[in-house]
Design an enzyme around this catalytic site. Structure first.
Site, PDB file in Angstrom:
ATOM      1  N   LEU A   3       6.494  13.913  -9.030  1.00  9.06           N
ATOM      2  CA  LEU A   3       5.787  13.554  -7.954  1.00  9.06           C
ATOM      3  C   LEU A   3       4.348  12.499  -8.387  1.00  9.06           C
ATOM      4  O   LEU A   3       3.942  13.510  -9.304  1.00  9.06           O
ATOM      5  CB  LEU A   3       5.526  14.592  -7.185  1.00  9.06           C
ATOM      6  CG  LEU A   3       4.966  14.272  -5.520  1.00  9.06           C
ATOM      7  CD1 LEU A   3       6.129  13.434  -4.694  1.00  9.06           C
ATOM      8  CD2 LEU A   3       5.141  15.592  -4.873  1.00  9.06           C
ATOM      9  N   ASP A   4       4.312  11.422  -8.032  1.00 10.89           N
ATOM     10  CA  ASP A   4       3.113  10.838  -8.505  1.00 10.89           C
ATOM     11  C   ASP A   4       1.878  11.532  -8.353  1.00 10.89           C
ATOM     12  O   ASP A   4       1.665  12.307  -7.421  1.00 10.89           O
ATOM     13  CB  ASP A   4       3.013   9.561  -7.829  1.00 10.89           C
ATOM     14  CG  ASP A   4       4.294   8.426  -8.194  1.00 10.89           C
ATOM     15  OD1 ASP A   4       4.644   8.661  -9.263  1.00 10.89           O
ATOM     16  OD2 ASP A   4       4.228   7.564  -7.435  1.00 10.89           O
ATOM     17  N   PRO A   5       0.771  11.399  -9.319  1.00  8.05           N
ATOM     18  CA  PRO A   5      -0.408  12.070  -9.011  1.00  8.05           C
ATOM     19  C   PRO A   5      -1.029  11.768  -7.736  1.00  8.05           C
ATOM     20  O   PRO A   5      -1.548  12.566  -7.189  1.00  8.05           O
ATOM     21  CB  PRO A   5      -1.291  11.563 -10.348  1.00  8.05           C
ATOM     22  CG  PRO A   5      -0.268  11.277 -11.288  1.00  8.05           C
ATOM     23  CD  PRO A   5       1.001  10.708 -10.814  1.00  8.05           C
ATOM     24  N   ALA A  17       0.303  11.336  -5.217  1.00  7.13           N
ATOM     25  CA  ALA A  17       1.437  11.692  -3.915  1.00  7.13           C
ATOM     26  C   ALA A  17       1.178  13.257  -3.961  1.00  7.13           C
ATOM     27  O   ALA A  17       0.646  14.076  -4.795  1.00  7.13           O
ATOM     28  CB  ALA A  17       2.847  11.413  -4.015  1.00  7.13           C
TER      29      ALA A  17
END
Length: 310
Positions: free
Chosen positions: A48-50, A52
Site C-alpha cells: 500500500l503506497d505511503p 495511501a
C-alpha cells in the site's frame, strides 16, 4: 558441525489486519508490527503506497505460508482524483508534467466508467515496484530515466462515482490483483481531456478480510504502556486472526487425529466418504477441532500435503 541458529523472537502465528496510517510505508509497518509482537517472521499481502491509508494485512509466523491466497483476493479502494494536472508519480508526491484548465462534467465522468469496468489493459505508473530488466521501475524513474512499462491485463469488478465536484471527483473501485488505482486516475484524466492524479486513496477491503477487522496502528502502539511483557503480548495476540481464515476460497478437508500426524510428517492421507472433495490442485486440511494442518492437493482419493502447519 555448528548447531543451527535458533530463530529470534517468538513463534506467534496469525493475521493482523492493520489500518495503515497515511505517510507510512508498508515495509515500515511490517517492521513495526514484527517488533511489537516480537515475532520470528512477518510479511504483508500487497503493498500500500505511503500516501495511501487503510487495510494492510500482515502475516506473522506460519500465517506467512498463506500470503499468496490473500494477495489474490479482490480489493476495494476509495479514492479521490484531482483534475487539471498529471504528475510523474500519478499522485500528490510527484512533479506536474501536464496541466489543463478544462474540468469534466459529471455526466462525462459517468459515461466513461464502463470503459474502465471488466478486464482492461493498464500501464503501471513510472514510480512503481514493477521490475524492468531486473530493476525496480521507481529506482529507474528516480534517476531520471523514462521507463517503458508494458501494459498488462487487470480486472475491474466495479467502478462507482461517489461524488463529483468542480476540481475533483470521489470514486470507489472493486478490483483484482495487480490493479494500480494511480493508473486509473491518470488514464481517466487523459480520456476526459483534463488530466488527473490521485489526491486521496484508502483501501477498505482485501478479501477475505473485511473493514470490521481493521486495527489502527495507534491502538497497538498504546499497548506498549503495559509494563508486564506477558500481559502486553497477550493483549496484542487478541487482535490476531487464525491463519485458516485466509483460505476460505479453497475446498476444505477435515481429518482425524491420526491423519493429522501423518500429514505433519509429510505423508498423504486417504479421503473417504461422500463429503470427500473432488480432485483439486489446492485445498486445505484442518483437524476435527478446526486447527489448520496443511495446504495440498486432492488427487486419486488422497490429500497430498504441500505446506504443513504446526
Amino acid at each position: 558441525m555448528s548447531k543451527p541458529r535458533k530463530p529470534k523472537g517468538r513463534p506467534v502465528s496469525g493475521w493482523l489486519v492493520l489500518d495503515k496510517p497515511f505517510d507510512f510505508g508498508s515495509t515500515e509497518a511490517v517492521s513495526k508490527v514484527k517488533w511489537l509482537y516480537k515475532a520470528q517472521k512477518a510479511g504483508h499481502a500487497g503493498t500500500l503506497d505511503p500516501l495511501a491509508s487503510g487495510m494492510l494485512p500482515i502475516a506473522l509466523g506460519d500465517a506467512t505460508k498463506t500470503v499468496p491466497y490473500v494477495m489474490d483476493g479482490r480489493k476495494i479502494y476509495e479514492f479521490t482524483v484531482a483534475w487539471g494536472e498529471e504528475r510523474n508519480t500519478d499522485d500528490l508526491e510527484g512533479e506536474p508534467t501536464q496541466t489543463s484548465d478544462k474540468r469534466p462534467a459529471e455526466e462525462d465522468i459517468r459515461a466513461l466508467l464502463p470503459k474502465y469496468t471488466g478486464v482492461i489493459e493498464q500501464v503501471p505508473p513510472q514510480f512503481s515496484a514493477i521490475k524492468i530488466a531486473g530493476e525496480r521501475a521507481y529506482d529507474m524513474a528516480r534517476e531520471g530515466e523514462t521507463v517503458e512499462i508494458p501494459a498488462r491485463e487487470v480486472e475491474i469488478h466495479r467502478l462507482t462515482l461517489l461524488k463529483a465536484e468542480t476540481d475533483q471527483a470521489h470514486f470507489e473501485v472493486e478490483c483484482g490483483k495487480g490493479t494500480y488505482v494511480r493508473s486509473l486516475a491518470r488514464d481517466m484524466g487523459r480520456d476526459l481531456g483534463c488530466f488527473g492524479h490521485i489526491a486521496g486513496l484508502r483501501r477498505t477491503l482485501v478479501a477475505p478480510f473485511g473493514e470490521e477487522r481493521l486495527v489502527p496502528l495507534e491502538k497497538l502502539v498504546a499497548l506498549e504502556e503495559i509494563e508486564d511483557v506477558e500481559e502486553r503480548l497477550a493483549a496484542l495476540d487478541a487482535f490476531l486472526i487464525p491463519p485458516v481464515e485466509a483460505l476460505t476460497s479453497l475446498p476444505h478437508v477435515r481429518i482425524s487425529d491420526d491423519q493429522v500426524r501423518r500429514l505433519r510428517a509429510g505423508n498423504p492421507v486417504i479421503l473417504r466418504g461422500r463429503d470427500a472433495p473432488l480432485p483439486t490442485p489446492e485445498a486445505y486440511a484442518t483437524s476435527i477441532s478446526g486447527e489448520l494442518v496443511a495446504i495440498g492437493a486432492v488427487e486419486e482419493g488422497e490429500f497430498r500435503p504441500k505446506r504443513v502447519f504446526g
